[in-house]
Scaffold this active site. Structure first.
Site, PDB file in Angstrom:
ATOM      1  N   HIS A  57      -6.704 -30.344   0.161  1.00 16.53           N
ATOM      2  CA  HIS A  57      -7.629 -30.083   1.273  1.00 16.53           C
ATOM      3  C   HIS A  57      -9.019 -30.598   0.944  1.00 16.53           C
ATOM      4  CE1 HIS A  57      -8.184 -26.548  -1.279  1.00 16.53           C
ATOM      5  NE2 HIS A  57      -9.221 -26.139  -0.566  1.00 16.53           N
ATOM      6  N   HIS A  59     -12.079 -29.279   0.546  1.00 17.18           N
ATOM      7  CA  HIS A  59     -13.152 -28.578  -0.169  1.00 17.18           C
ATOM      8  C   HIS A  59     -13.565 -29.334  -1.426  1.00 17.18           C
ATOM      9  CE1 HIS A  59     -12.143 -24.494   1.893  1.00 17.18           C
ATOM     10  NE2 HIS A  59     -12.937 -25.252   2.624  1.00 17.18           N
ATOM     11  N   ASP A  61     -14.564 -28.520  -4.322  1.00 19.90           N
ATOM     12  CA  ASP A  61     -14.041 -28.150  -5.643  1.00 19.90           C
ATOM     13  C   ASP A  61     -12.629 -28.698  -5.875  1.00 19.90           C
ATOM     14  OD1 ASP A  61     -13.256 -26.146  -3.661  1.00 19.90           O
ATOM     15  OD2 ASP A  61     -12.440 -24.981  -5.322  1.00 19.90           O
ATOM     16  N   HIS A  62     -12.078 -29.424  -4.900  1.00 13.73           N
ATOM     17  CA  HIS A  62     -10.758 -30.032  -5.079  1.00 13.73           C
ATOM     18  C   HIS A  62     -10.794 -31.554  -5.112  1.00 13.73           C
ATOM     19  CE1 HIS A  62      -8.493 -26.220  -4.697  1.00 13.73           C
ATOM     20  NE2 HIS A  62      -9.665 -25.879  -4.208  1.00 13.73           N
ATOM     21  N   HIS A 116      -6.000 -21.591   5.160  1.00 15.29           N
ATOM     22  CA  HIS A 116      -7.232 -21.727   4.368  1.00 15.29           C
ATOM     23  C   HIS A 116      -8.134 -22.772   5.039  1.00 15.29           C
ATOM     24  CE1 HIS A 116      -9.751 -21.720   0.781  1.00 15.29           C
ATOM     25  NE2 HIS A 116      -9.594 -23.021   0.644  1.00 15.29           N
ATOM     26  N   ASP A 135      -4.986 -24.149  -2.286  1.00 18.96           N
ATOM     27  CA  ASP A 135      -5.600 -22.831  -2.052  1.00 18.96           C
ATOM     28  C   ASP A 135      -4.827 -22.046  -0.988  1.00 18.96           C
ATOM     29  OD1 ASP A 135      -7.457 -23.524  -3.903  1.00 18.96           O
ATOM     30  OD2 ASP A 135      -9.182 -23.519  -2.552  1.00 18.96           O
ATOM     31  N   HIS A 173      -6.415 -22.524  -8.211  1.00 18.07           N
ATOM     32  CA  HIS A 173      -7.373 -21.747  -9.012  1.00 18.07           C
ATOM     33  C   HIS A 173      -6.670 -20.742  -9.915  1.00 18.07           C
ATOM     34  CE1 HIS A 173     -11.121 -22.767  -6.741  1.00 18.07           C
ATOM     35  NE2 HIS A 173     -10.254 -22.984  -5.769  1.00 18.07           N
TER      36      HIS A 173
END
Ligand code: ZN
Ligand code: FE
Length: 250
Positions: A57, A59, A61-62, A116, A135, A173
């Site tokens: 996805h 975001h 942080d990915h 999400h 996520d 995560h």
């Protein structure tokens, strides 16, 4: 036999980047390159030819390391959700639900699992039994609802839970410990869950689907214990209540 092997590279505070290698160890692929440095370091120590990047996805942080990787390693096919193509311009292989992918001679499939985010994808390699859940599904938990409804997320999780018990889950995560603490509050009589919390040790990936089905409250919304804990009856309502409580839990 698991033809594809997976290495989890910790990144940022609690993210995992996954490096996949084929049977001959030469070809490799990445799931969710949060940062370039841990990947470049791993490839320096164990060289391999990067043939694919898979994004779950949009975001940051990915995919924070994506640009630098493409600059340093040259063009690599970047797989991601067609829904996210406008907000991830690096996607060169847009995927829809059910689309086939192939890595190191093994067929896999992309699943659209919204909740999400709208475009969230999971990647499944049935022969090796690997699921990359991003996520959506975490150890003893699930992702927050940023762009989707409880109905969507519940359906997405139910779909993942339809996979065989021996499926190995590689999630986005390392949240398992905090999730177990919450899970115990809503499923206090689950002996296997209590045991799981006691035995907890990082890293918890790969998760095992069978254990998730038996101890992850978000996959157990039809169980009387969770109905009792939430005071709801319909599984989707149980799910919505659990998700709201988890959002407030600390
Ligand atoms: Zn996310
Ligand atoms: Fe994330």
């Amino acid at each position: 036999m698991r033809a594809i092997t997976v290495r989890a590279l910790p990144a940022l505070d609690d993210n995992y980047i996954y490096l996949l290698r084929g049977p001959n160890e030469e070809e490799c692929a990445l799931v969710d390159p949060s940062q370039a440095a841990p990947i470049l370091e791993e490839l320096r120590r164990h060289p391999g030819r990067l043939v694919a990047i898979y994004l779950t996805h949009h975001h940051h942080d990915h995919l924070g390391g994506l640009k630098e990787l493409l600059e340093r390693l040259g063009p690599v096919p970047v797989h991601g959700s067609r829904v996210d193509q406008a907000r991830i311009p690096e996607i060169s292989v847009p995927l829809e639900d059910g689309d086939r992918i192939s890595f190191a001679g093994e067929e896999g499939q992309a699943w659209l699992v919204p909740g999400h985010t709208r475009g969230h994808l999971a990647y499944h390699f049935p022969r090796s039994g690997h699921l990359f859940s991003g996520d959506t599904l975490f150890g003893a938990g699930c992702g927050r609802l940023f762009e989707g409804s409880a109905e969507q997320m519940h359906r997405s999780l139910q779909r993942l839970a339809g996979l065989p018990d021996e499926t190995r889950i590689w999630c986005g995560h390392e949240y398992t410990r905090a999730n177990l603490r919450f899970a115990r509050t809503v499923d206090p009589d689950n002996a296997e869950l209590a045991e799981r919390e006691k035995r907890w040790a990082p890293p918890t990936v790969p998760l095992e689907m069978g254990l998730e089905k038996r101890t992850n409250p978000f996959l157990r919304c039809a169980e009387p214990a969770l109905q009792r804990a939430t005071g709801k009856c319909a599984p989707v309502e149980v799910f919505a209540e659990l998700r709201q409580r988890k959002d407030r839990f600390s």
